[in-house]
Design an enzyme around this catalytic site. Structure first.
Site, mmCIF file in Angstrom:
data_model
loop_
_atom_site.group_PDB
_atom_site.id
_atom_site.type_symbol
_atom_site.label_atom_id
_atom_site.label_comp_id
_atom_site.label_asym_id
_atom_site.label_seq_id
_atom_site.Cartn_x
_atom_site.Cartn_y
_atom_site.Cartn_z
ATOM 1 N N SER A 124 0.818 -1.205 0.000
ATOM 2 C CA SER A 124 0.000 0.000 0.000
ATOM 3 C C SER A 124 0.858 1.264 0.000
ATOM 4 O O SER A 124 1.898 1.335 0.657
ATOM 5 C CB SER A 124 -0.948 -0.031 1.205
ATOM 6 O OG SER A 124 -0.658 1.004 2.104
ATOM 7 N N LYS A 125 0.390 2.236 -0.782
ATOM 8 C CA LYS A 125 1.115 3.492 -0.951
ATOM 9 C C LYS A 125 1.284 4.183 0.404
ATOM 10 O O LYS A 125 2.302 4.786 0.696
ATOM 11 C CB LYS A 125 0.274 4.349 -1.899
ATOM 12 C CG LYS A 125 0.931 5.611 -2.364
ATOM 13 C CD LYS A 125 0.079 6.205 -3.478
ATOM 14 C CE LYS A 125 0.471 7.619 -3.781
ATOM 15 N NZ LYS A 125 -0.324 8.223 -4.827
ATOM 16 N N ARG A 126 0.247 4.064 1.223
ATOM 17 C CA ARG A 126 0.233 4.759 2.510
ATOM 18 C C ARG A 126 1.140 4.075 3.542
ATOM 19 O O ARG A 126 1.865 4.714 4.273
ATOM 20 C CB ARG A 126 -1.211 4.807 3.007
ATOM 21 C CG ARG A 126 -1.522 5.901 3.983
ATOM 22 C CD ARG A 126 -3.040 6.070 4.132
ATOM 23 N NE ARG A 126 -3.738 4.781 4.156
ATOM 24 C CZ ARG A 126 -3.924 4.061 5.251
ATOM 25 N NH1 ARG A 126 -3.482 4.480 6.402
ATOM 26 N NH2 ARG A 126 -4.580 2.906 5.185
#
Ligand code: GLU
Length: 547
Positions: free
Chosen positions: A295-297
């Site tokens: 995930s990017k986050r």
């Protein structure tokens, strides 16, 4: 209804070419029977991630192992998401990993005959085809407002119906000619929608190059093909572009699989033969006991900048991705330890059908192995390019002395010896690993395991005896000779036979010296380290370590 008239009222450009012309402007490519034409088609958002690299590698390998072409197309239909410099950043990031385009946006190539490669610059082509669909009764204007669409969606959700613009919910699908012109006269904004000919009653069997046979439900959604600003949606633009750029194989993430029925229908109404599609599975990681998508986050390792900043050896990242792309790559790589990954027979069909597990530890291991194969000079070049971009001022000053660092690296890497050491994992860690060879970054935390008198005696006696001209065996004989002075055994065998009789043994003498010289209880060959540091600095360190 006079569809021809409607089309010319809705699509007002008066310089559109007849659609047949495009077949001549963008003719079939002259290529070998098996040659694949692939593309990377990112939106210019500025964020290029590991998934893009993974896909790009599959694209590049598919094209270049078959004598085909790999091109870059920029899908900039969504102006809001555009970031300046994003295209250059895609090209630069991929180039860092040895992946180069043959053709496309910002690529200087005589092959650029299928452009423009920015979708916004292709608006006329899309509009010509939209106009044709309207004339053929396969597309229509929709005047529904955002609020109206939301209300329909809410109703569908509460009635547990499929959401979207279709069938009875497609309010503008059956507007009369009069109603359309009335709306236009009122200046109502409109989009153009596909008049879907499909039905959810029908199934389509489709052959994905990776997933094999996939059964999907036919599309019945009247998707938007042209937005109110006259720019097409991704769905429509990609169908036109992949056809006229003569793409043979579309490799993209499996999140696009759900749009496939729309894409199949678009190709059908446009009269195009669809390219082959290959939907790659998402990159996953273990989070505790559960597997989840990167995930990017949450995961900095998803960003490609992470690898450059941490100084991963680019070829190691590519080789690692190859092990995920084709599971037999690892075996090939073991058989061909010095082989170029480009010699491996990559095949899209061999890609995994379900979640590919991304394992940073394994990447680190491959990185150490790849770096250990470099000569000290090559390793210097690799570390220096990282230092130039990300190093501290001290690092930059250190790296001016190439001869000195190459000597250090020859030792650290075990160059010349039988066994190469695998201590350098990434440029950043490698640069920190040699900090102790420079006085300004030598910040020892002495952790002696013996009393002060013992430590001082070892340091003083050795300082008195030290002669940089000594070879390794003389050096070691001197270390040994100190052992009895501090109650240590000078032979390991004596110590092992009677450990209670001694405070320590000869290797403990060496450890005291090692901590004084390097700040660490473990290091490569200490005699060589002292040689590299030189007499003056070695003696100063022995002195500074006194308790
Ligand atoms: N522009 C799409 C994206 O950035 C590309 C999808 C495709 O490869 O067809 O995800």
């Amino acid at each position: 209804m006079d569809l021809k008239k409607l089309a010319s009222v809705l699509i007002t450009d008066n310089d559109l070419l007849p659609i047949e012309e495009y077949e001549n402007i963008y003719p079939e490519r002259v290529r070998g029977e098996k040659a694949e034409v692939t593309r990377l088609a990112p939106s210019p958002t500025g964020f290029i991630h590991l998934g893009n690299l993974y896909s790009a590698l599959a694209d590049e390998r598919s094209a270049h192992t078959t004598g085909g072409v790999f091109y870059l197309r920029i899908e900039d239909t969504d102006e809001k998401r555009k970031v300046d410099g994003a295209v250059e950043s895609v090209i630069r990031s991929l180039k860092y990993f040895g992946i180069n385009f043959d053709e496309g946006a910002e690529i200087d190539s005589p092959l650029n005959k299928y452009g423009p490669y920015y979708q916004r610059q292709r608006a006329k082509i899309y509009r010509a085809f939209v106009k044709d669909l309207i004339e053929r009764g396969l597309a229509y204007p929709c005047f529904c407002t955002e609020d109206e669409l939301n209300a329909v969606r809410d109703k569908q959700t509460s009635e547990k119906k499929t959401t979207g613009y279709y069938g009875e919910y497609a309010k503008c699908r059956n507007l009369s000619e009069e109603e359309i012109y009335k709306n236009l006269a009122q200046g109502k904004p409109y989009v153009i929608r596909l008049k879907s000919q499909g039905s959810v009653e029908n199934k389509i069997i489709f052959r994905d190059a990776i997933k094999g046979e996939v059964t999907v439900t036919e599309n019945d959604q009247d998707v938007v093909i042209l937005k109110s600003d006259g720019i097409p949606t991704y769905h429509f633009a990609h169908a036109i572009d992949d056809h006229f750029m003569r793409t043979t194989l579309v490799i993209r993430g499996e999140e696009w699989l759900s749009s496939l029925p729309v894409h199949i229908e678009l190709h059908k109404v446009l009269g195009f033969k669809p390219p082959r599609y290959a939907h790659t599975c998402s990159l996953m990681k273990m989070d505790g006991d559960t597997k989840r998508k990167l995930s990017k986050r949450k995961d900095p390792e998803l960003s490609l900048d992470y690898y450059r900043q941490a100084g991963y050896f680019p070829k190691a990242v590519v080789k690692y991705l190859m092990t995920i792309l084709n599971s037999d790559f690892e075996e090939w790589s073991l058989k061909n330890p010095d082989g170029d990954y480009r010699d491996f027979k990559f095949r899209i069909e061999k890609m995994g059908k379900s979640g590919a597990l991304f394992d940073l530890e394994k990447l680190n291991d491959i990185s150490r192995t790849e770096i250990s194969k470099l000569s000290p000079e090559e390793c210097f070049g690799f570390l220096k390019s990282w230092v130039d971009e990300f190093g501290t001022d001290a690092d930059k000053a250190h790296f001016k002395d190439d001869k000195y660092i190459i000597k250090v690296l020859a030792l650290i890497m075990g160059a010349g010896g039988k066994k190469r050491r695998k201590d350098v994992e990434r440029a950043e860690q490698g640069v920190r690993l040699i900090d102790y060879f420079f006085d300004d970054t030598f910040k020892p935390e002495y952790s002696f395991r013996f009393d002060d008198a013992t430590v001082n005696c070892v340091l003083d006696v050795f300082a008195d005896m030290y002669d940089p001209a000594d070879d390794n065996s003389v050096w070691f004989a001197k270390v040994k000779s100190i052992a009895p002075l501090v109650g240590f055994a000078s032979e390991m065998s004596e110590y092992k036979a009677n450990p209670e009789a001694y405070k320590g043994n000869v290797s403990d003498v060496a450890e005291i010296l090692r901590i004084a010289i390097t700040g660490m209880p473990n290091s490569p060959d200490l005699c060589t380290i002292m040689n590299i540091l030189g007499k003056e600095r070695s003696l100063a360190r022995l002195q500074a370590a006194r308790r």
